[in-house]
Each structure stands twice: as structure tokens, then as C-alpha cells.
Design an enzyme around this catalytic site. Structure first.
Site, PDB file in Angstrom:
ATOM      1  N   ARG A  52      52.311 -48.981  80.213  1.00  0.00           N
ATOM      2  CA  ARG A  52      50.961 -49.163  79.663  1.00  0.00           C
ATOM      3  C   ARG A  52      49.948 -48.970  80.788  1.00  0.00           C
ATOM      4  NH1 ARG A  52      49.392 -52.802  82.503  1.00  0.00           N
ATOM      5  NH2 ARG A  52      47.289 -52.607  81.659  1.00  0.00           N
ATOM      6  N   GLY A  53      48.672 -48.938  80.403  1.00  0.00           N
ATOM      7  CA  GLY A  53      47.603 -48.680  81.358  1.00  0.00           C
ATOM      8  C   GLY A  53      47.205 -47.224  81.280  1.00  0.00           C
ATOM      9  N   ALA A  54      45.901 -46.954  81.189  1.00  0.00           N
ATOM     10  CA  ALA A  54      45.435 -45.595  80.923  1.00  0.00           C
ATOM     11  C   ALA A  54      45.992 -44.550  81.887  1.00  0.00           C
ATOM     12  CB  ALA A  54      43.902 -45.570  80.908  1.00  0.00           C
ATOM     13  N   ARG A  95      49.885 -44.061  71.059  1.00  0.00           N
ATOM     14  CA  ARG A  95      48.735 -44.858  71.504  1.00  0.00           C
ATOM     15  C   ARG A  95      47.449 -44.048  71.301  1.00  0.00           C
ATOM     16  NH1 ARG A  95      49.549 -48.830  75.236  1.00  0.00           N
ATOM     17  NH2 ARG A  95      47.451 -49.418  74.617  1.00  0.00           N
ATOM     18  N   GLN A 200      48.270 -59.581  79.336  1.00  0.00           N
ATOM     19  CA  GLN A 200      48.376 -58.714  80.508  1.00  0.00           C
ATOM     20  C   GLN A 200      47.684 -59.316  81.730  1.00  0.00           C
ATOM     21  OE1 GLN A 200      47.719 -57.523  77.439  1.00  0.00           O
ATOM     22  NE2 GLN A 200      48.352 -55.405  77.193  1.00  0.00           N
ATOM     23  N   ASP A 241      40.285 -47.521  78.702  1.00  0.00           N
ATOM     24  CA  ASP A 241      41.274 -46.632  78.115  1.00  0.00           C
ATOM     25  C   ASP A 241      40.643 -45.355  77.577  1.00  0.00           C
ATOM     26  OD1 ASP A 241      44.218 -47.989  77.614  1.00  0.00           O
ATOM     27  OD2 ASP A 241      42.629 -49.463  77.889  1.00  0.00           O
ATOM     28  N   ASN A 250      38.117 -50.764  76.092  1.00  0.00           N
ATOM     29  CA  ASN A 250      39.041 -51.509  76.950  1.00  0.00           C
ATOM     30  C   ASN A 250      39.689 -52.598  76.103  1.00  0.00           C
ATOM     31  OD1 ASN A 250      40.166 -51.904  79.642  1.00  0.00           O
ATOM     32  ND2 ASN A 250      39.022 -53.812  79.718  1.00  0.00           N
ATOM     33  N   LYS A 251      40.576 -53.345  76.715  1.00  0.00           N
ATOM     34  CA  LYS A 251      41.310 -54.376  75.981  1.00  0.00           C
ATOM     35  C   LYS A 251      40.358 -55.313  75.245  1.00  0.00           C
ATOM     36  CE  LYS A 251      45.314 -56.107  74.929  1.00  0.00           C
ATOM     37  NZ  LYS A 251      46.325 -55.296  74.224  1.00  0.00           N
TER      38      LYS A 251
END
Length: 353
Positions: A52-54, A95, A200, A241, A250-251
Site C-alpha cells: 500500500r501507499g501511493a 485500487r 496505518q 493518493d 488522502n486517507k
């Protein structure tokens, strides 16, 4: 000071022609590197947020195409290209909000399109996927250097979710600016939100910073505004993201931090590589992922909510850019008016304009 001889978050295994990645769902309890030998396994790992993570998803997309290419048994170039294309479509659908994933896939596929044979296409795919990974490390380092200039000599910074080494090849974006500030000798303390629903912040950000010896305090997401009001936070730095022409995704929970920071006169910064920009779209054009209800209704095996209760579990939110004081990139710090600043992104070959 912060250098460590450890595996990258995601890497290409030359000897076995597969992908190696750190399974982030096991942290902080276990630190384990996994081997991924099929595109289906990679898609599953992305859906489960093992990867995960852009920026890391950009690398995963690129390496996923390379994996499909080297594992293909097709000898006809047209059929081979179709097979690899379908693999790319499968990965891109895992995603939809994270633009880097599709960017990495597209980049490798475009390079492969000039190949005159299957063998040449396979070689191009692996080389380009590794180039994506290597460039990501350089990008994060440059981004961190630009970002650290925004930090006072002594400060407390709030961050949300995980935009660190685990979200990239190494170093990080939002956490990269923090690491660079610490490396520059600044006295930086970090407040990390737990970041619901998958924690996270507590599981990954706190784990990373504690291992680096950086002062970090964990808080519930809902206490950030109160701490701002009490004067406990000097600036906010988050990752992204996707950045459209009018918003930063973003989250979930990032937007409320931006609103609170704006109200209290606290700088709110977004740190993201140019590959995260999607300037052909606006906020309303983007699909925001929703996660499974069980992530909120259960903690392990313990039930936290009745079965007949509705659950709305967005994975991301969008922060309007009029709440963002600056966007830190590898090509410099972009400031409002963003309609003018984004012209610099369009001139960079990594931009999506």
C-alpha cells in the site's frame, strides 16, 4: 544517521523473476518479506493492503506488468501483449482511487509497445519496472529536501495515515520531509493519528519513526483538533493518493485535519511526487473506495457493533486545495494559486495533465 541496511518495501527479485515485498498487514508484530510469483497473488496483496501507499503502488503496478510479461508463455507478440494488457487491467482495478498504480502500469506498457518481439518486450518490462523503483527513491529524497525547509528549527508536526518508507521504495513522502528535517539537525517531534479504519498510523507510522529514533506520540484521530486549539501542533504534513486540479485525496480523516488547521492558522502541507498528480480530473470525477464493514464492526474476533447496523467505511476523503498551504514535490514546493503552480507539473514528464 537514518540509513539502514534493510530490504526495500518492494523490489524485483532478479534471480527468481518475481516480486519481493514487506507484508504491511503483519506489522508491527512481525516484519516479514514475502515473495509474489503471480499477478493474481499481487492483486490479492494490493487488495489486502499488504502492499500500500501511493508510490509503492506505482512500483507494484510497474512490477506487476513485468511479472505478467516474464511469466507469460505466449510466443506470438500480439497475443502476448493482450495477455499482459489484461493483467494490467486486473491490477488497475484493485485500487481505483490511487492514481500511481495505474500510472506505473501505463508507463511500463507504453515502453513495451515499441518491442519487436516477445523477448524484447520482456526485457523492456523488467528494465522499466526497476527504473520506476529507482526513480522513486531519488524522488523521495529530493522531495524530502524541499519539504524540510518548511519546518521550523523546533516544531511538532501532525501526520495522518502512513506516507513513509513503507508507502514508497524507501524514505517516504510526508515522513520523508520529517526524516530530512531531522537529518538536517532540526528538533522535530511527531504526533501520529491512529488513522482509522486500518490503523496505518499506529501500526506503520509509529513503527517506522520509533525505529528511526524520532520522537513520536500516538493519538486518536478525533483529538487532533483539540491539540491544535491547545497550541500543541505547529504544522501538518500528509501524503496523497491522488491530486486533481481542485483537491488532494488522502486517507479518510485528512479533510477534517485540514479544516481544523485552517481554523487555527496552522500550515497544512501535502507531500507527494509528480506521479500522484491527475490534473485532467476534478474531485467529482474520482471514485472513492469503500472498505468492508468488518474493519469497523470487528477488532480481531471481537464484535464491536450489531449485525443489523449500517456501516459507511470510506477509505479516502478529498481536501479542497484552498485548504492546502503548499504541495511538496520532487520538482519544488508548489503554492497557491495552484492553477499557475500546476503548469510546472505539466512540464515534468511524470505529470498527468
Amino acid at each position: 544517521m537514518l540509513e539502514r541496511e534493510e530490504p526495500y518495501t518492494i523490489a524485483w527479485d532478479v534471480e527468481n523473476e518475481c516480486i519481493l515485498y514487506i507484508d504491511q498487514t503483519l506489522l508491527p508484530g512481525r516484519y516479514e518479506q514475502m515473495r509474489c510469483a503471480t499477478v493474481d497473488d499481487l492483486a490479492r496483496a494490493i487488495r489486502r493492503l499488504e502492499v500500500r501507499g501511493a508510490p509503492a503502488l506505482g512500483i507494484a503496478g510497474a512490477m506487476g506488468v513485468a511479472l505478467a510479461a516474464v511469466r507469460s508463455r505466449e510466443t506470438d507478440l500480439k497475443r502476448f501483449s493482450g495477455e499482459v494488457g489484461r493483467a494490467g487491467d486486473l491490477l488497475a482495478g484493485t485500487r481505483p482511487t490511487a492514481v500511481n498504480l495505474a500510472w506505473g502500469i501505463d508507463r511500463v506498457q507504453r515502453k513495451m509497445a515499441v518491442a519487436a518481439s516477445v523477448a524484447e518486450a520482456k526485457g523492456i518490462a523488467v528494465a522499466e519496472a526497476n527504473a520506476v523503483a529507482e526513480e522513486d527513491e531519488l524522488t523521495c529524497r529530493r522531495l524530502g529536501e524541499f519539504g524540510e525547509e518548511l519546518f521550523p528549527e523546533k516544531c511538532t508536526v501532525l501526520t495522518h495515515c502512513n506516507a513513509g518508507a513503507l508507502a514508497c521504495r524507501c524514505w517516504g513522502t510526508a515522513l520523508g520531509t520529517i526524516r530530512s528535517a531531522v537529518e538536517a539537525g532540526k528538533d522535530v517531534r511527531v504526533i501520529a493519528c491512529e488513522t482509522r479504519p486500518l490503523n496505518q498510523g499506529s501500526r506503520l507510522t509509529c513503527w517506522e519513526l520509533a525505529r528511526d529514533g524520532i520522537d513520536v506520540t500516538l493519538i486518536p484521530d478525533s483529538s487532533a483538533a483539540y491539540l491544535m486549539r491547545k497550541g500543541k501542533i505547529d504544522l501538518v504534513v500528509v501524503g496523497a493518493d491522488r491530486i486533481t486540479k481542485d483537491a488532494a485525496f488522502n486517507k479518510i480523516g485528512t479533510y477534517m485535519h485540514a479544516v481544523a488547521a485552517h481554523h487555527h492558522g496552522i500550515p497544512f502541507y501535502v507531500a507527494a511526487p509528480v506521479s500522484t498528480f491527475d490534473l485532467s480530473r476534478r474531485e467529482t470525477d474520482v471514485t472513492v473506495e469503500e472498505r468492508d464493514r468488518s474493519e469497523l464492526t470487528y477488532c480481531g474476533d471481537k464484535k464491536l457493533a450489531p449485525d443489523n447496523v449500517n456501516v459507511l467505511n470510506y477509505a479516502f476523503d478529498a481536501t479542497p486545495l484552498d485548504l492546502v498551504d503548499a504541495i511538496v514535490t520532487e520538482i519544488g514546493v508548489l503554492r497557491p494559486p495552484y492553477t499557475e503552480s500546476f503548469q510546472l507539473v505539466g512540464m515534468d514528464r511524470g505529470g498527468r495533465s
